[in-house]
Design a protein around this motif. Structure first.
Motif, PDB file in Angstrom:
ATOM      1  N   GLU A   1     123.812  -2.149  24.597  1.00 15.63           N
ATOM      2  CA  GLU A   1     123.692  -3.803  24.885  1.00 15.63           C
ATOM      3  C   GLU A   1     123.563  -4.039  26.403  1.00 15.63           C
ATOM      4  N   ASN A   2     122.998  -5.131  26.711  1.00 13.38           N
ATOM      5  CA  ASN A   2     122.737  -5.440  28.216  1.00 13.38           C
ATOM      6  C   ASN A   2     122.749  -7.157  27.936  1.00 13.38           C
ATOM      7  N   GLY A   3     123.990  -7.602  27.664  1.00 14.29           N
ATOM      8  CA  GLY A   3     124.145  -9.044  27.479  1.00 14.29           C
ATOM      9  C   GLY A   3     123.657  -9.135  25.966  1.00 14.29           C
ATOM     10  N   SER A   4     122.784 -10.306  25.655  1.00 16.61           N
ATOM     11  CA  SER A   4     122.104 -10.228  24.496  1.00 16.61           C
ATOM     12  C   SER A   4     120.980  -9.450  24.070  1.00 16.61           C
ATOM     13  N   LYS A   5     120.547  -8.753  25.311  1.00 19.13           N
ATOM     14  CA  LYS A   5     119.337  -7.759  24.892  1.00 19.13           C
ATOM     15  C   LYS A   5     119.928  -6.256  24.850  1.00 19.13           C
ATOM     16  N   TRP A   6     118.765  -5.381  24.718  1.00 21.92           N
ATOM     17  CA  TRP A   6     119.068  -4.222  24.343  1.00 21.92           C
ATOM     18  C   TRP A   6     118.346  -3.244  25.251  1.00 21.92           C
ATOM     19  N   ASP A   7     118.793  -2.238  25.871  1.00 19.11           N
ATOM     20  CA  ASP A   7     118.094  -1.476  26.746  1.00 19.11           C
ATOM     21  C   ASP A   7     118.258   0.201  26.425  1.00 19.11           C
ATOM     22  N   ARG A   8     116.972   0.836  26.760  1.00 22.84           N
ATOM     23  CA  ARG A   8     116.924   2.305  26.647  1.00 22.84           C
ATOM     24  C   ARG A   8     116.108   2.973  27.768  1.00 22.84           C
ATOM     25  N   ILE A   9     116.626   3.895  28.582  1.00 22.47           N
ATOM     26  CA  ILE A   9     115.973   4.315  29.580  1.00 22.47           C
ATOM     27  C   ILE A   9     115.390   5.761  29.269  1.00 22.47           C
ATOM     28  N   LEU A  10     114.321   6.112  29.322  1.00 24.42           N
ATOM     29  CA  LEU A  10     113.708   7.310  29.135  1.00 24.42           C
ATOM     30  C   LEU A  10     113.312   8.227  30.120  1.00 24.42           C
ATOM     31  N   VAL A  11     113.859   9.435  30.389  1.00 24.78           N
ATOM     32  CA  VAL A  11     113.663  10.182  31.465  1.00 24.78           C
ATOM     33  C   VAL A  11     113.046  11.404  30.821  1.00 24.78           C
ATOM     34  N   PRO A  12     111.732  11.585  30.791  1.00 23.44           N
ATOM     35  CA  PRO A  12     111.098  12.772  30.115  1.00 23.44           C
ATOM     36  C   PRO A  12     111.191  14.241  30.844  1.00 23.44           C
TER      37      PRO A  12
END
Length: 516
Positions: free
Chosen positions: A411-422
């Protein structure tokens, strides 16, 4: 001995910066050629090149001209701009007419560059990247210094127009280049390749010096003939700052539209609620009136039956009188019962779910609700594309931030985040989905090897990978991703915005969103 030195020379390169030109510099290499006959060095040359695939380099044909002079006796060295190793390569495609060559090498993959296929306006700023020989002559202490990984030299100028040189389309520009820049890329402001530097005008009697770069159209044709796939981008170059302004306005508009749609739905629901209550009240009133009418009719009929019983008794018809009195008494008792149990007139709705729907018409959709499979289309005016593909993307948005049934977003407020580090690529991607507006945004940071190593250490602390209903686990993921964000540059190199809609059954296939 020279081959051994070429393979084992070590020197750490300075990390690339976060700007577009430095991002492209990660894929620029020095190309070194050494001719050895009877264990004696009889020829040495060097130039520049750039990666069009993780293990494929484009350069000028004249950079590897020693191959024709000493067939079978030339070692080609590929020296990346980062890292600590050099690699040996071989020419797999050669076009001496258009002065282009494609070299394959084995070793650690190199970040690829994108080729800009759109028009270039005269007067546009351009940048040349490469390894000019006059700089090497001033700084190199020995031949070994030519095979040390070092960041390429950049020089800037303007694009002065297209020309023809010996039947080859070239770009004329004022970026300062020298011998050694041959094979290096000429870039637009976004760091995309628009040409391959190949020649300079002679600087005689104070005449201005101009550079020539083989045009992008010749480069792409060469790669097609060589059956070499490459990244191509045709969208104009825009700054991240400009895109952020446009995107912020678009997000505000989308949020307003979503809120307006919700309010409109709420208004319609209120109207429906009022209509439902009026209909229910009218139905309750009619039902009450009908019950009262039946009670009155029973009372009248009961009275008439009792009266008839009295007449029968007067006529000595005792048995008939008893039946009449009994029926009359039952009717009057029924009338009393119906009167006492008459409806109050309060509206009665059909089911508890209908009552809840009518009483709560403005409840917003939860951001944790699943949306199912969505097809996301690129929004060009909100996007800055440097090298990534922009085909439609399919996502499957599940309960509580579960993407495609296997990747958990935070969760990031009302949004949703994902960070990809290959583990292999030198790119960090921040993926964000907004269920309210159904916008999907990918921001990408093209980083140097040292920066990637530092971020991978932070990424190693992220333990939640699969989808999980655990709120504490998602909160921990959000905290870990926040730590990664602090290590990223202020602005990304790419920002790609998609607008999503419900997928249609049997629709065309699209690429899937990346997952870990």
């Amino acid at each position: 001995m020279v081959i051994a030195v070429l393979a084992t020379a070590l020197l750490s390169a300075a990390p690339a910066r976060a700007d577009d030109i430095s991002a492209t510099a990660r894929g620029v290499v020095r190309v070194v050629t050494i001719a050895i006959v009877d264990d004696e060095v009889v020829g040495f040359g060097h130039g520049s090149g750039f990666a069009v695939a993780p293990n494929r380099i484009v350069t000028n044909a004249h950079v590897v001209e020693l191959l024709a002079r000493y067939p079978g006796n030339v070692v080609i060295g590929i020296v990346p701009s980062e890292g600590s190793k050099s690699y040996q390569g071989k020419v797999i495609a050669l076009d001496t007419v258009h002065d282009l060559a494609l070299i394959e090498f084995t070793g650690k993959p190199i970040p690829t560059t994108a080729i800009y296929t759109g028009p270039v306006d005269e007067g546009s700023m351009v940048t040349a990247l490469g390894y000019p020989g006059n700089v090497d002559m001033a700084t190199a202490k020995s031949a070994v210094d030519y095979i040390h990984p070092l960041s390429p030299i950049r020089s800037e100028g303007v694009f002065s127009g297209r020309r023809q040189m010996s039947g080859t389309a070239v770009l004329l520009h004022t970026a300062q280049i020298a011998r050694g820049n041959s094979g290096g890329p000429l870039l637009d402001r976004c760091g995309r390749v628009i040409g391959v530097n190949s020649a300079i005008t002679r600087d005689e009697e104070g005449d201005s010096s101009f550079g020539f770069a083989i045009a992008n159209s010749e480069l792409t044709a060469f790669l097609i003939r060589a059956k070499q796939p490459y990244a191509a981008v045709g969208t104009p170059c825009t700054s991240i700052a400009d895109i952020d302004k446009v995107d912020a306005q678009a997000e505000a508009k989308a949020a307003a539209l979503a809120d307006g749609a919700r309010r409109d739905a709420a208004g319609k629901a209120l109207v429906a609620r009022d209509a439902a209550w009026i209909a229910a009240r009218d139905a309750a009133d009619r039902h009450r009136e009908n019950v009262m009418a039946i009670a009155t009719l029973l009372l009248v009929l009961g009275a008439m039956a009792i009266g008839a019983g009295g007449l029968l008794d007067a006529q000595a018809l005792r048995r008939g009188a008893i039946w009449a009195w009994g029926v009359g008494a039952l009717m009057m008792a029924g009338a009393v019962v119906l009167f006492l149990l008459r409806p109050t007139g309060t509206p009665m709705l059909a089911t508890p779910s209908e009552t809840a729907r009518i009483d709560s018409p403005v409840a917003p959709m939860s951001s944790r609700a699943p949306l199912g499979k969505l097809v996301c289309h690129l929004v060009p005016e909100r996007s800055r594309v440097v090298s990534s593909a922009t085909t439609d993307t399919v996502i499957d948005w599940g309960q509580a931030g579960c993407m495609n049934g296997r990747t958990q977003y935070a969760e990031n407020g009302s949004k949703w985040d994902r960070i990809l580090v290959p583990a292999q690529e030198q790119t960090v991607s921040v993926l964000q989905f907004d269920p309210a507006t159904r916008s999907y945004v990918t921001t990408r940071y093209f980083l140097g090897s040292d920066q990637m190593d530092d971020i991978r250490k932070i990424r190693a602390q992220v333990t939640l990978k699969a989808c999980s209903p655990d709120e504490a686990g998602r909160a921990n993921l959000a905290s870990q991703q926040a730590a990664i964000r602090t290590s990223l540059p202020a602005r990304p190199n790419e920002k790609i915005v998609y607008q999503c809609e419900a997928a249609q059954a049997g629709g065309p296939p699209a690429s899937a969103v990346p997952v870990e």
